[in-house]
Motif scaffolding. Structure first.
Motif, PDB file in Angstrom:
ATOM      1  N   THR A 130       1.060  -1.120   0.058  1.00 44.64           N
ATOM      2  CA  THR A 130      -0.024  -0.034   0.002  1.00 44.64           C
ATOM      3  C   THR A 130       0.896   0.947   0.060  1.00 44.64           C
ATOM      4  O   THR A 130       2.148   1.011   0.139  1.00 44.64           O
ATOM      5  CB  THR A 130      -0.947   0.048   1.301  1.00 44.64           C
ATOM      6  OG1 THR A 130      -0.064   0.096   2.254  1.00 44.64           O
ATOM      7  CG2 THR A 130      -1.836  -1.192   1.482  1.00 44.64           C
ATOM      8  N   GLN A 177      -4.125   0.492 -10.269  1.00 43.55           N
ATOM      9  CA  GLN A 177      -4.995   1.025  -9.485  1.00 43.55           C
ATOM     10  C   GLN A 177      -6.200  -0.001  -9.283  1.00 43.55           C
ATOM     11  O   GLN A 177      -6.388  -0.604 -10.254  1.00 43.55           O
ATOM     12  CB  GLN A 177      -5.571   2.372  -9.915  1.00 43.55           C
ATOM     13  CG  GLN A 177      -4.977   3.564  -9.874  1.00 43.55           C
ATOM     14  CD  GLN A 177      -5.588   4.949 -10.183  1.00 43.55           C
ATOM     15  OE1 GLN A 177      -5.691   4.846 -11.631  1.00 43.55           O
ATOM     16  NE2 GLN A 177      -5.948   5.606  -9.342  1.00 43.55           N
ATOM     17  N   GLY A 200      -9.915  -1.466  -7.261  1.00 41.68           N
ATOM     18  CA  GLY A 200     -11.034  -1.314  -6.707  1.00 41.68           C
ATOM     19  C   GLY A 200     -11.941  -0.269  -7.018  1.00 41.68           C
ATOM     20  O   GLY A 200     -11.445   0.559  -8.018  1.00 41.68           O
ATOM     21  N   GLY A 201     -13.120  -0.028  -6.933  1.00 43.58           N
ATOM     22  CA  GLY A 201     -13.934   1.054  -7.077  1.00 43.58           C
ATOM     23  C   GLY A 201     -13.338   2.419  -6.570  1.00 43.58           C
ATOM     24  O   GLY A 201     -13.713   3.687  -7.598  1.00 43.58           O
ATOM     25  N   ARG A 202     -12.530   2.756  -5.671  1.00 40.76           N
ATOM     26  CA  ARG A 202     -12.098   3.869  -5.354  1.00 40.76           C
ATOM     27  C   ARG A 202     -10.636   3.983  -5.939  1.00 40.76           C
ATOM     28  O   ARG A 202     -10.119   5.116  -5.551  1.00 40.76           O
ATOM     29  CB  ARG A 202     -11.757   3.815  -3.851  1.00 40.76           C
ATOM     30  CG  ARG A 202     -13.192   3.782  -3.134  1.00 40.76           C
ATOM     31  CD  ARG A 202     -13.260   4.064  -1.523  1.00 40.76           C
ATOM     32  NE  ARG A 202     -12.062   3.475  -1.153  1.00 40.76           N
ATOM     33  CZ  ARG A 202     -11.806   3.223   0.227  1.00 40.76           C
ATOM     34  NH1 ARG A 202     -12.995   3.428   0.948  1.00 40.76           N
ATOM     35  NH2 ARG A 202     -10.674   2.687   0.775  1.00 40.76           N
ATOM     36  N   GLY A 203     -10.267   3.057  -6.931  1.00 41.25           N
ATOM     37  CA  GLY A 203      -9.221   3.433  -7.585  1.00 41.25           C
ATOM     38  C   GLY A 203      -7.904   3.468  -6.355  1.00 41.25           C
ATOM     39  O   GLY A 203      -6.899   4.230  -6.860  1.00 41.25           O
ATOM     40  N   GLN A 204      -7.643   2.738  -5.393  1.00 40.32           N
ATOM     41  CA  GLN A 204      -6.675   2.666  -4.719  1.00 40.32           C
ATOM     42  C   GLN A 204      -5.379   2.397  -5.478  1.00 40.32           C
ATOM     43  O   GLN A 204      -5.543   1.163  -6.097  1.00 40.32           O
ATOM     44  CB  GLN A 204      -6.844   1.955  -3.399  1.00 40.32           C
ATOM     45  CG  GLN A 204      -8.074   2.854  -2.573  1.00 40.32           C
ATOM     46  CD  GLN A 204      -8.092   1.618  -1.197  1.00 40.32           C
ATOM     47  OE1 GLN A 204      -7.946   0.797  -1.020  1.00 40.32           O
ATOM     48  NE2 GLN A 204      -8.976   2.522  -0.470  1.00 40.32           N
ATOM     49  N   TRP A 205      -4.214   2.814  -5.106  1.00 35.63           N
ATOM     50  CA  TRP A 205      -2.912   2.351  -5.760  1.00 35.63           C
ATOM     51  C   TRP A 205      -2.334   1.257  -4.795  1.00 35.63           C
ATOM     52  O   TRP A 205      -2.343   1.321  -3.655  1.00 35.63           O
ATOM     53  CB  TRP A 205      -2.066   3.427  -5.668  1.00 35.63           C
ATOM     54  CG  TRP A 205      -2.171   4.450  -6.877  1.00 35.63           C
ATOM     55  CD1 TRP A 205      -2.792   5.639  -6.796  1.00 35.63           C
ATOM     56  CD2 TRP A 205      -1.857   4.316  -8.178  1.00 35.63           C
ATOM     57  NE1 TRP A 205      -3.089   6.069  -7.945  1.00 35.63           N
ATOM     58  CE2 TRP A 205      -2.327   5.389  -8.884  1.00 35.63           C
ATOM     59  CE3 TRP A 205      -1.246   3.512  -8.916  1.00 35.63           C
ATOM     60  CZ2 TRP A 205      -2.128   5.578 -10.250  1.00 35.63           C
ATOM     61  CZ3 TRP A 205      -0.965   3.387 -10.285  1.00 35.63           C
ATOM     62  CH2 TRP A 205      -1.390   4.594 -10.990  1.00 35.63           C
TER      63      TRP A 205
END
Length: 59
Positions: free
Chosen positions: A7, A35, A37-42
């Motif tokens: 993360t 990226q 998931g729906g929130r575009g987490q890196w």
């Protein structure tokens, strides 16, 4: 089973850098990430992080 991805906070800690610095490395292509998931987490793959570190040592 070892984890494959890191993360932002984990990468920032390993590189002793801020989250903003990690974002800049990703934006300019110096460090590769994905990226998800729906929130575009890196997430940064362990292999890509190690490649980045090796390049920095070589320079």
């Amino acid at each position: 089973m070892p984890r494959r991805f890191q993360t932002f906070p984990e990468v920032a800690e390993k590189l002793a850098a801020s989250d903003q610095r990690i974002r800049a490395l990703l934006r300019y292509g110096d460090l590769e990430g994905v990226q998800i998931g729906g929130r575009g987490q890196w997430r940064i793959e362990d292999v890509k992080l190690e490649e980045y570190i090796e390049r920095m040592y070589a320079e």
